[in-house]
Design a protein around this motif. Sequence first.
Motif, PDB file in Angstrom:
ATOM      1  N   MET A 226       6.746 153.403 105.151  1.00 23.02           N
ATOM      2  CA  MET A 226       7.556 152.939 106.272  1.00 23.02           C
ATOM      3  C   MET A 226       6.845 153.205 107.599  1.00 23.02           C
ATOM      4  SD  MET A 226       9.970 151.638 104.582  1.00 23.02           S
ATOM      5  CE  MET A 226       8.790 151.459 103.218  1.00 23.02           C
ATOM      6  N   SER A 227       6.095 154.300 107.656  1.00 16.15           N
ATOM      7  CA  SER A 227       5.355 154.604 108.878  1.00 16.15           C
ATOM      8  C   SER A 227       4.318 153.531 109.181  1.00 16.15           C
ATOM      9  CB  SER A 227       4.679 155.961 108.741  1.00 16.15           C
ATOM     10  OG  SER A 227       3.930 156.273 109.895  1.00 16.15           O
ATOM     11  N   VAL A 228       3.632 153.051 108.145  1.00 20.71           N
ATOM     12  CA  VAL A 228       2.645 151.985 108.337  1.00 20.71           C
ATOM     13  C   VAL A 228       3.327 150.722 108.859  1.00 20.71           C
ATOM     14  CG1 VAL A 228       1.068 150.413 107.145  1.00 20.71           C
ATOM     15  CG2 VAL A 228       1.002 152.861 106.650  1.00 20.71           C
ATOM     16  N   ALA A 229       4.492 150.389 108.300  1.00 23.97           N
ATOM     17  CA  ALA A 229       5.205 149.190 108.735  1.00 23.97           C
ATOM     18  C   ALA A 229       5.647 149.309 110.189  1.00 23.97           C
ATOM     19  CB  ALA A 229       6.416 148.951 107.833  1.00 23.97           C
ATOM     20  N   SER A 245       4.568 139.639 104.904  1.00 26.76           N
ATOM     21  CA  SER A 245       3.335 140.184 105.498  1.00 26.76           C
ATOM     22  C   SER A 245       3.433 141.696 105.700  1.00 26.76           C
ATOM     23  CB  SER A 245       3.037 139.492 106.835  1.00 26.76           C
ATOM     24  OG  SER A 245       4.055 139.725 107.781  1.00 26.76           O
ATOM     25  N   LEU A 246       4.606 142.195 106.043  1.00 28.70           N
ATOM     26  CA  LEU A 246       4.779 143.635 106.187  1.00 28.70           C
ATOM     27  C   LEU A 246       4.691 144.339 104.837  1.00 28.70           C
ATOM     28  CD1 LEU A 246       7.625 143.736 108.852  1.00 28.70           C
ATOM     29  CD2 LEU A 246       5.315 144.651 109.142  1.00 28.70           C
ATOM     30  N   ALA A 247       5.288 143.727 103.813  1.00 28.84           N
ATOM     31  CA  ALA A 247       5.217 144.304 102.470  1.00 28.84           C
ATOM     32  C   ALA A 247       3.774 144.388 101.999  1.00 28.84           C
ATOM     33  CB  ALA A 247       6.059 143.477 101.499  1.00 28.84           C
ATOM     34  N   GLU A 248       3.006 143.335 102.257  1.00 35.57           N
ATOM     35  CA  GLU A 248       1.597 143.350 101.878  1.00 35.57           C
ATOM     36  C   GLU A 248       0.833 144.409 102.662  1.00 35.57           C
ATOM     37  OE1 GLU A 248       0.321 139.378 102.570  1.00 35.57           O
ATOM     38  OE2 GLU A 248       1.290 138.555 100.761  1.00 35.57           O
ATOM     39  N   ARG A 249       1.183 144.589 103.926  1.00 30.02           N
ATOM     40  CA  ARG A 249       0.499 145.571 104.761  1.00 30.02           C
ATOM     41  C   ARG A 249       0.676 146.992 104.205  1.00 30.02           C
ATOM     42  NH1 ARG A 249      -1.289 146.172 110.127  1.00 30.02           N
ATOM     43  NH2 ARG A 249      -1.944 144.008 109.835  1.00 30.02           N
ATOM     44  N   VAL A 250       1.855 147.286 103.687  1.00 31.45           N
ATOM     45  CA  VAL A 250       2.122 148.649 103.200  1.00 31.45           C
ATOM     46  C   VAL A 250       1.842 148.798 101.709  1.00 31.45           C
ATOM     47  CG1 VAL A 250       3.849 148.983 104.990  1.00 31.45           C
ATOM     48  CG2 VAL A 250       4.578 148.243 102.723  1.00 31.45           C
ATOM     49  N   PHE A 257       9.961 146.892  99.246  1.00 34.82           N
ATOM     50  CA  PHE A 257       9.796 147.207 100.654  1.00 34.82           C
ATOM     51  C   PHE A 257      11.090 146.984 101.428  1.00 34.82           C
ATOM     52  CE2 PHE A 257       8.858 145.443 104.926  1.00 34.82           C
ATOM     53  CZ  PHE A 257       8.470 146.629 105.537  1.00 34.82           C
ATOM     54  N   ALA A 258      11.736 145.841 101.205  1.00 36.60           N
ATOM     55  CA  ALA A 258      12.974 145.523 101.921  1.00 36.60           C
ATOM     56  C   ALA A 258      14.047 146.575 101.652  1.00 36.60           C
ATOM     57  CB  ALA A 258      13.466 144.140 101.529  1.00 36.60           C
TER      58      ALA A 258
END
Length: 333
Positions: A226-229, A245-250, A257-258
């Motif tokens: 969650m910190s990365v997001a 894109s946020l899920a892929e980022r983390v 992720f959601a």
Amino acid sequence: MISPIVPDSPVSQFVRNPDQRPDQKMDPLSEVISLLKPQSYSSGGFAVSGDMAIQFPKHQGIKCYAVLAGQCWLVFDDIPGPILLNEGDCFLLPRGMPFRLATDLALEPVHYTVAIAQFGMRNEAPGVTVGARYIAGGHFALTGSHAEMLLQSLPPIVHIRSESDKATMRWSMERMREELRNPQPGGSLITQQLACMMLVQALRLHLTDTASAGQGWLSALSDKHMSVAITSMHHDPGYGWTLQSLAERVGLSRSVFALRFRETVGSTPMEYLTRWRMVLATDRLKNSSDGLSAIAQSLGYESESAFGKAFRRVMGCSSRQYARITPNSLPAK
């Protein structure tokens, strides 16, 4: 003897460094505190040499204090059980709840103004005497928008009491003790800055305390995913972030992720992103000469109309109305 915390000019303020390069990103905690613009409008200390119970009323902003000598009880009307404060303990009061400090729980509390009047006022804090209880710290007004974004993520009290955490706070506490014990030119400003350091350090320690983890963006910063997001959204709020894109980022699936984001932060990723964009927008509306078009484009909106709809949905008024009113007259969100 009680010595009041002496108000000073609100010069102790977290601000962005004007010389900071665009590629030098602030971390989310620093950025939010910067935007909330906490001003130390009182800092210093008070001593209680005898038994006493002092009642403090509901307050605005955040109070952050450290017990420099002795021990006493911290009592809230709406929280069961008194809290024992030992020498070296720090406590943060972010919700503004009324409280009392007592050396004896059986004593009838007196209002803090009565206590000050009874024992007289001084323009400087006294030295710590043998057997005295001594508390020092600061009271911060939050002059930025959306103060509740920080405050709602914190419990009514953040109590720093473990030996390792107190060791982390010790340098600031010792420096404040010395400034209060031996007043020198510039001491008021140094005391304010030390109080600010104690505030941020207390938040950092709360952040790393897994036992105190709760729902909210602050607690989410202790979760590596969650910190990365959150950091990604803070560092590039104008990017066209999507759930995918946020899920892929983390490195998580979209569904996982959601679910984790909502459970940890208390809102969906897109709701958080929109709210963060509006926090940035309100700051620029109040503190820059940027036009609505420039602000909207920098925050990822293709038109002023789209930006305006998002602003009204989050803030409860139009961006133009907001620019003409003070934060205290905003609708409750």
